[in-house]
Enzyme design. Structure first.
Site, PDB file in Angstrom:
ATOM      1  N   GLY A 162       0.907  -1.286   0.023  1.00  0.00           N
ATOM      2  CA  GLY A 162      -0.038   0.183  -0.051  1.00  0.00           C
ATOM      3  C   GLY A 162       1.022   1.067  -0.223  1.00  0.00           C
ATOM      4  O   GLY A 162       2.141   1.375   0.205  1.00  0.00           O
ATOM      5  N   LYS A 163       0.165   2.187  -0.167  1.00  0.00           N
ATOM      6  CA  LYS A 163       1.105   3.803  -0.056  1.00  0.00           C
ATOM      7  C   LYS A 163       1.830   3.762   0.972  1.00  0.00           C
ATOM      8  O   LYS A 163       2.899   4.420   1.240  1.00  0.00           O
ATOM      9  CB  LYS A 163       0.169   4.878  -0.256  1.00  0.00           C
ATOM     10  N   ARG A 164       1.397   3.297   2.140  1.00  0.00           N
ATOM     11  CA  ARG A 164       2.129   3.215   3.466  1.00  0.00           C
ATOM     12  C   ARG A 164       3.581   2.857   3.550  1.00  0.00           C
ATOM     13  O   ARG A 164       4.400   2.804   4.348  1.00  0.00           O
ATOM     14  CB  ARG A 164       1.025   2.820   4.638  1.00  0.00           C
TER      15      ARG A 164
ATOM     16  N   GLY B 266       5.715   2.829   1.589  1.00  0.00           N
ATOM     17  CA  GLY B 266       6.709   3.678   1.054  1.00  0.00           C
ATOM     18  C   GLY B 266       6.749   3.512  -0.521  1.00  0.00           C
ATOM     19  O   GLY B 266       7.587   4.198  -1.036  1.00  0.00           O
TER      20      GLY B 266
END
Ligand code: GLU
Length: 494
Positions: free
Chosen positions: A247-249, A251
């Site tokens: 996911g975007k989290r 990185g």
């Protein structure tokens, strides 16, 4: 003739997951000497992001995957932008209406919700087809008024996926899905089937999120009397730990951002290709040409692929060493082979480095290249060659070896070094002579390399990392080397 397509929706940036899909489709087409098509799937106006279409088209080009047909270059099946193909979808929809396989949805959203709630309460799956009208047709003015639904023909399916193997599903997953929404735009489910047929796509290479819908697509292909293209479902990209979808989290960035952060195009493409693919040997470094020669869908793995940025960094180091100096230099100034490409990375040199000549930059590059992990490391590794750095004694005080050396000893070491190095004349100011002199100095001062050389390094560069001392001295030149030693000595002297 193999024809593959990348069909992004302009809903955001160039996510690495999408770029991997594009790359696999590109490689399959180029490997077979076929065509690679870019089609913009912009039929969901709510999710559309301004400018995302141009951004993605540019990204695909910058990333080195030129397409043969696409929205901005046209082609035999233009237009390649779904919002400009609404008439085409209506023609295909009319065929389905005529054959009794599509109908205008008579139910309101509230009525549908009521049926859905009833199914939930009875712990049964909600199927739209259980609530179909008894007569199937569409009033002449359905378009833009009501949704057009597919009248499905539930049955079990078995099909082959080039990556996932032989798959099957029962009739319970087949339902009356929407073909054209009440706003007149087609759904993905309908539009891609129509477009892949019209654009003569031989392969559909896409993410796993579409797999559950494939039986419904097969049902639609049959209703339209079409042979489905070859399907290949690429595995999920997982986070570094490998325990959930990336996911975007985690990185993961826009693919172009990696270029702007100083990763080389070759390394990025090599890395993205390796997300779920290998050639069956130990080889890890592949050029784009090698990928084109060796890529096959058969060797794409079923299980998720870990997104490991450390591996990307390692590949980047490998590619930095592989490029010849001239080409590497071209990348550091924000262009490739002399061409500036928009969206490509900036000039990576620091302010002083940017003011230097290309020749001087290349000289410096040749001595720092071994320590470069990304091009963004350049300023830290090179600014001191172009401008005299401000002494920073905390670096010495925090150095494990040097912090033990008292001030007067530091002074003596630096002064001796300056005196001895000054004995080398300008014409002899070369790495080998400098190395010999430095070795003599080691004996003379009865010091150890981490101490003597460490101190001189700081005095010359005030940088945490620097190339070998002799090379550094050569690049700085005799006068500047001696001047910097002097400055450092004077400061200790105070
Ligand atoms: N527009 C779809 C997406 O962006 C494309 C899926 C496909 O390749 O068919 O996910």
């Amino acid at each position: 003739m193999i024809r593959t397509r990348f069909a992004p929706s302009p809903t955001g940036y160039a996510h690495v997951g999408n770029i991997r899909t594009a790359l696999f489709a590109y490689l399959v087409a180029r490997h077979a000497g076929g065509k690679f098509i870019l089609r913009l799937e912009d039929t969901d106006k709510n999710r559309e992001v301004d400018g995302a279409d141009d951004y993605i088209l540019n990204a695909v080009k910058v990333l080195g995957m030129p397409y043969d047909e696409g929205p901005d270059i046209g082609g035999p099946h233009a237009p390649y932008r779904q919002s400009q193909r609404l008439e085409t979808y209506r023609v295909w929809a009319d065929k389905l209406i005529a054959s009794g396989r599509a109908y205008a949805d008579p139910l309101t959203a509230e009525e549908i919700q009521k049926f859905r709630d009833e199914a939930n309460a009875a712990k049964k799956p909600f199927l739209y087809r259980n609530h179909r009208p008894t007569t199937f047709d569409a009033p002449a003015d359905w378009y833009g008024q009501a949704a057009l639904r597919f009248r499905s023909d539930p049955q079990a399916y078995q099909w082959h996926d080039e990556v996932m193997g032989d798959l099957s599903a029962g009739p319970e997953v087949i339902d009356d899905f929407v073909l054209i929404k009440s706003d007149g735009y087609p759904t993905y489910n309908f539009a891609h089937v129509v477009d892949d047929a019209e654009m003569e796509c031989t392969h559909i290479i896409r993410g796993q999120e579409f797999l559950p819908s494939v039986p419904n697509y097969l049902n639609l292909y049959a209703a339209l009397d079409l042979t489905p293209p070859i399907m290949a479902t690429v595995p999920h990209i997982l986070n570094e730990a490998g325990n959930k979808k990336l996911g975007k989290r985690d990185g993961a960035k826009d693919a172009l951002e990696y270029l702007r952060d100083g990763y080389l195009l070759e390394a990025l493409i090599n890395f993205i290709a390796s997300l779920g693919w290998n050639d069956g040997t130990e080889q890890e470094i592949f050029s784009l040409d090698e990928l084109i020669a060796k890529f096959s869908l058969e060797r794409v793995q079923k299980s998720g692929a870990r997104f490991d940025e450390k591996r990307l960094a390692w590949m980047n180091g490998q590619w930095i060493k592989r490029l010849d100096l001239g080409e590497l230099h071209a990348r550091t100034v924000g262009c490739s082979e002399g061409k500036v490409v928009s969206g490509q990375p900036p000039n990576f040199w620091g302010p002083a480095g940017q003011g230097a000549s290309a020749e001087r930059q290349r000289e410096v590059l040749s001595v720092v290249v071994d320590r470069l992990k990304t091009l963004a490391d350049l300023p830290a590794l090179s600014e001191y060659f172009f401008a005299r750095p401000e002494p920073n004694w905390t670096m010495v005080d925090e150095n494990k070896q040097l912090q033990k050396i008292p001030g007067p000893d530091r002074l003596l070491l630096l002064q001796t070094a300056a005196t001895e190095l000054a004995k080398i004349e300008s014409v002899d100011w070369q790495a080998e002579n400098l190395q010999n002199k430095l070795n003599e100095l080691l004996e003379q001062t009865n010091s150890k390399p981490p101490i003597l050389f460490g101190l001189i390094r700081f005095a010359l560069t005030w940088a945490p990392f620097s190339p070998g001392l002799p090379e550094t001295c050569v690049l700085l030149g005799r006068d500047e080397t001696l001047a910097r030693l002097d400055i450092a000595s004077n400061q200790i002297g105070k």
